[in-house]
Design a protein around this motif. Sequence first.
Motif, PDB file in Angstrom:
ATOM      1  N   UNK A   1       0.821  -1.211   0.000  1.00 15.65           N
ATOM      2  CA  UNK A   1       0.000   0.000   0.000  1.00 15.65           C
ATOM      3  C   UNK A   1       0.858   1.266   0.000  1.00 15.65           C
ATOM      4  N   UNK A   2       2.089   1.156   0.492  1.00 12.61           N
ATOM      5  CA  UNK A   2       2.948   2.337   0.583  1.00 12.61           C
ATOM      6  C   UNK A   2       3.498   2.812  -0.743  1.00 12.61           C
ATOM      7  N   UNK A   3       3.384   2.003  -1.795  1.00 11.35           N
ATOM      8  CA  UNK A   3       3.899   2.402  -3.092  1.00 11.35           C
ATOM      9  C   UNK A   3       5.398   2.183  -3.204  1.00 11.35           C
ATOM     10  N   UNK A   4       5.971   2.662  -4.294  1.00 13.75           N
ATOM     11  CA  UNK A   4       7.383   2.426  -4.582  1.00 13.75           C
ATOM     12  C   UNK A   4       8.272   3.444  -3.879  1.00 13.75           C
ATOM     13  N   UNK A   5       9.226   2.939  -3.113  1.00  9.02           N
ATOM     14  CA  UNK A   5      10.265   3.739  -2.454  1.00  9.02           C
ATOM     15  C   UNK A   5       9.716   4.993  -1.769  1.00  9.02           C
ATOM     16  N   UNK A   6       8.795   4.836  -0.829  1.00 11.07           N
ATOM     17  CA  UNK A   6       8.213   6.017  -0.180  1.00 11.07           C
ATOM     18  C   UNK A   6       9.133   6.631   0.865  1.00 11.07           C
ATOM     19  N   UNK A   7       8.899   7.909   1.141  1.00 10.28           N
ATOM     20  CA  UNK A   7       9.506   8.573   2.287  1.00 10.28           C
ATOM     21  C   UNK A   7       8.601   8.340   3.493  1.00 10.28           C
ATOM     22  N   UNK A   8       9.183   8.239   4.674  1.00 12.15           N
ATOM     23  CA  UNK A   8       8.410   8.041   5.899  1.00 12.15           C
ATOM     24  C   UNK A   8       8.528   9.296   6.744  1.00 12.15           C
ATOM     25  N   UNK A   9       7.385   9.888   7.075  1.00 16.07           N
ATOM     26  CA  UNK A   9       7.386  11.123   7.860  1.00 16.07           C
ATOM     27  C   UNK A   9       6.321  11.062   8.937  1.00 16.07           C
TER      28      UNK A   9
ATOM     29  N   UNK B   1      12.667  -0.510   9.861  1.00 12.06           N
ATOM     30  CA  UNK B   1      12.212  -1.884   9.639  1.00 12.06           C
ATOM     31  C   UNK B   1      12.063  -2.193   8.157  1.00 12.06           C
ATOM     32  N   UNK B   2      11.560  -1.228   7.395  1.00  6.22           N
ATOM     33  CA  UNK B   2      11.296  -1.441   5.970  1.00  6.22           C
ATOM     34  C   UNK B   2      12.456  -1.000   5.078  1.00  6.22           C
ATOM     35  N   UNK B   3      13.509  -0.433   5.670  1.00  7.29           N
ATOM     36  CA  UNK B   3      14.640   0.021   4.879  1.00  7.29           C
ATOM     37  C   UNK B   3      14.315   1.238   4.023  1.00  7.29           C
ATOM     38  N   UNK B   4      13.488   2.148   4.568  1.00  6.11           N
ATOM     39  CA  UNK B   4      13.062   3.328   3.827  1.00  6.11           C
ATOM     40  C   UNK B   4      13.692   4.589   4.423  1.00  6.11           C
TER      41      UNK B   4
END
Length: 267
Positions: free
Chosen positions: A124-132, A159-162
């Motif tokens: 659901x997060x899509x491709x290579x998202x930023x986490x904020x 955890x997700x390597x993002x």
Amino acid sequence: MSFRQTFAPILDFVYPPRCPACGNGIAGGSPTGDDAFCAPCWGKLQLPGQPWCATCQHPFGADHFGAEAQCARCLADTPMHDGIAAATIYGDVSREMVLHFKHGGRIALAGPMGRTIAARIGQIGGENPLVTPVPLHRWRLWKRGYNQSAMLAKVVAGTLGLEFRPDLLLRRKATPSLGGLDPGQRRDALKGAIACNPRVELAIRGRNIILVDDVLTSGATSDACVRVLKKAGADRVVIACYARVRHAQDVPKRETPETVGLGRPRD
């Protein structure tokens, strides 16, 4: 075999593992450490699952209308976000986790809570998202000592390597506690409160964003954040939270360390 696994029996004898929700000892221990709940709490923990709304992933009851069905809220007012990934449904156990973490100063809970959120995100997060994270106003940050959403977001990203970007959003004005307010009052309180950080606005354009918060109630705060991120050019914005309140539930009233018996928070 890892160091933790090798010495787990000794560590469990000296420091018996305890349930992060109720604090009771966990029989037999757990080599995974702080992620384990006791059996009673695990049995009461409510986890979201299908069937759910195709737009916001809000769980449906037994009666539903297929994989593409939408909940009444999404049908009445199409949300700006691109999905919601919730680790749990707000209930007795998740409430205790959030209160101990947010008001009780138990910042070590960021680990198990953040990893549980990460496990629910999937594609659901899509491709290579930023986490904020959802931002916290500086006065509340000073009073509490930490932004619980930022701590969760850091764990999710790790955890997700993002890429973890705590600086995308700003909280320009202090808002009153939203607990006990109806959705309209919440929206009014948040007008002009959330803004994009002008120094990093270019980093948002064309990117997928995972917006992390501890609890999703009416969605007023997250909606304000999503609106700002989309205006800055974000391609997709997914909301990730530890606990979400069901539409049919009453929005939890304001809870403070004193009212829930946790004492003053430890900054």
